[in-house]
Design an enzyme around this catalytic site. Structure first.
Site, mmCIF file in Angstrom:
data_model
loop_
_atom_site.group_PDB
_atom_site.id
_atom_site.type_symbol
_atom_site.label_atom_id
_atom_site.label_comp_id
_atom_site.label_asym_id
_atom_site.label_seq_id
_atom_site.Cartn_x
_atom_site.Cartn_y
_atom_site.Cartn_z
ATOM 1 N N ASP A 1 -2.969 -22.424 16.984
ATOM 2 C CA ASP A 1 -2.303 -21.246 16.444
ATOM 3 C C ASP A 1 -0.799 -21.380 16.687
ATOM 4 O O ASP A 1 -0.391 -21.753 17.794
ATOM 5 C CB ASP A 1 -2.847 -19.983 17.164
ATOM 6 C CG ASP A 1 -2.696 -18.734 16.330
ATOM 7 O OD1 ASP A 1 -1.545 -18.412 15.976
ATOM 8 O OD2 ASP A 1 -3.707 -18.091 16.029
ATOM 9 N N TYR B 1 -0.457 -15.637 -1.064
ATOM 10 C CA TYR B 1 -1.758 -15.569 -0.389
ATOM 11 C C TYR B 1 -2.885 -15.883 -1.370
ATOM 12 O O TYR B 1 -3.656 -16.825 -1.156
ATOM 13 C CB TYR B 1 -1.925 -14.163 0.189
ATOM 14 C CG TYR B 1 -3.107 -13.975 1.115
ATOM 15 C CD1 TYR B 1 -3.201 -14.668 2.313
ATOM 16 C CD2 TYR B 1 -4.117 -13.058 0.806
ATOM 17 C CE1 TYR B 1 -4.284 -14.467 3.171
ATOM 18 C CE2 TYR B 1 -5.189 -12.853 1.661
ATOM 19 C CZ TYR B 1 -5.270 -13.562 2.839
ATOM 20 O OH TYR B 1 -6.334 -13.359 3.692
ATOM 21 N N THR C 1 -11.760 -6.515 6.582
ATOM 22 C CA THR C 1 -12.424 -6.537 7.887
ATOM 23 C C THR C 1 -11.542 -5.794 8.886
ATOM 24 O O THR C 1 -10.319 -5.833 8.783
ATOM 25 C CB THR C 1 -12.659 -8.004 8.301
ATOM 26 O OG1 THR C 1 -13.468 -8.616 7.297
ATOM 27 C CG2 THR C 1 -13.360 -8.130 9.642
#
Ligand code: UDP
Length: 316
Positions: A35, A148, A178
């Protein structure tokens, strides 16, 4: 027979990535999280790192070098909320294009299973409802969400091309909205905004007239679906929707959050963002047939847990 599997989770310090890491640790995997922390947070991995089974490589996935060969590669690295990917458009496009390419090469070199997390955004402002995997979508290829939407579409193509041309063991999941603990309070998503506004006694910012719909999946259900897609044998080359098909309007969500938090602050109308899809709801029959998966956490139960999480962050 191997006694311990190694999984690479890109975006492992992010919202869904960190929950997936925790779950893989519970399964006994050794987990390497990669990350660059532009939207992820190291604190999300506190438990996983202290278990001794997880490590964090703080680096961009387009540049990571691994010392061990993973058995499974879960590619989740990418800004994912609308304000986040608009703040980091090139990083988003790169993570899903160059990043996916690099990870597929890695999977090919070490024979790892690969899973690409795509998005319901590939359906754009859908003309088919609910959305089945076979629907090609209605996406603005040059709009403000396209960094995106289009990079996820590219990542899907690349994953399937590696399966077709190089016999890679890859699959794609399309994640619908989500929510749950570890969503950054300031990520700008509707659930995090509404709960944090309610807890602060502020009116909930409803964009447009609030009639646009979404379907919200609790993060634990989503993690179960992602794992099922990776660990089920017949999923190579498949594209699978994962989400909760309970559809509701943004205005109904606002009313639910106000009632569950006991806030009397009401709503405030704000401008509807450009290219905001009017409707969205997954058809999850394929996930049901292939993975025997369906969401189990109700919206009320999930919202209560998420509200409790944000309340805990506010304590001194
Ligand atoms: N939205 C809203 N108020 C907010 C944030 C979002 O009304 O404070 C709306 C947004 O316009 C969209 C829906 O809620 O119609 C879901 O937005 P989110 O950014 O969470 O996800 P996405 O648009 O990617 O589905």
């Amino acid at each position: 027979m191997k006694t311990q599997f190694t999984s690479l989770v890109t975006g492992g310090a992010g919202f869904i990535g960190s929950h997936l890491t925790d779950s893989l640790v519970r399964r006994g995997h050794q987990v390497i999280c990669a990350d660059n922390l532009i939207t992820g947070k190291k604190e999300n991995l506190t438990d996983a790192l202290s278990s001794g089974q997880a490590t964090l490589i703080e680096a961009d996935i387009t540049e990571i070098e691994l010392k061990v060969k993973p058995d499974f590669i879960f590619h989740l690295a990418s800004p994912a909320s609308v304000p986040d990917y608009q703040k980091w458009p090139l990083e988003t496009a790169r993570a899903n294009s160059v990043g996916t390419w690099r990870l597929l090469e890695l999977a090919d070199a070490c024979g790892a299973r690969f899973l690409f997390t795509s998005t319901s955004e590939v359906y754009g402002n859908p003309k088919e409802h609910p959305q089945k995997e076979s629907y090609w979508g209605n996406v603005n290829p040059v709009g403000i969400r396209s960094c995106y939407d289009e990079s996820k579409r590219f990542g899907e193509m690349l994953t399937l091309e590696y399966v077709r041309s190089k016999h890679a063991d890859g699959r794609v999941v399309r994640i619908f909205n989500t929510y749950g603990p570890r969503m950054r309070p300031d990520d700008g998503r509707v659930v995090s905004n509404f709960i944090n506004q309610s807890l602060a006694g502020l009116p909930l910012t409803v964009y447009g007239n609030g009639s646009q719909t979404r379907s919200f999946c609790y993060v634990d259900d989503m993690v179960r679906g992602i794992e099922a897609a990776m660990f089920t044998d017949q999923t190579t080359g498949e594209v699978i929707n994962l989400g909760n098909p309970q559809e509701l309007s943004v205005l109904s969500l606002a009313e639910k959050v106000l009632s569950l938090t006991g806030s009397g602050a009401g709503t405030a109308v704000k401008k509807l963002p450009e290219d905001d899809p009017e409707i969205r709801c997954p058809d999850i029959s394929k996930a049901g047939q292939l993975l025997s998966w369906k969401p189990e956490v109700t919206l009320e139960e999930g919202l209560r847990k998420t509200i409790a999480y944000y309340r805990s962050l506010m304590k001194p």
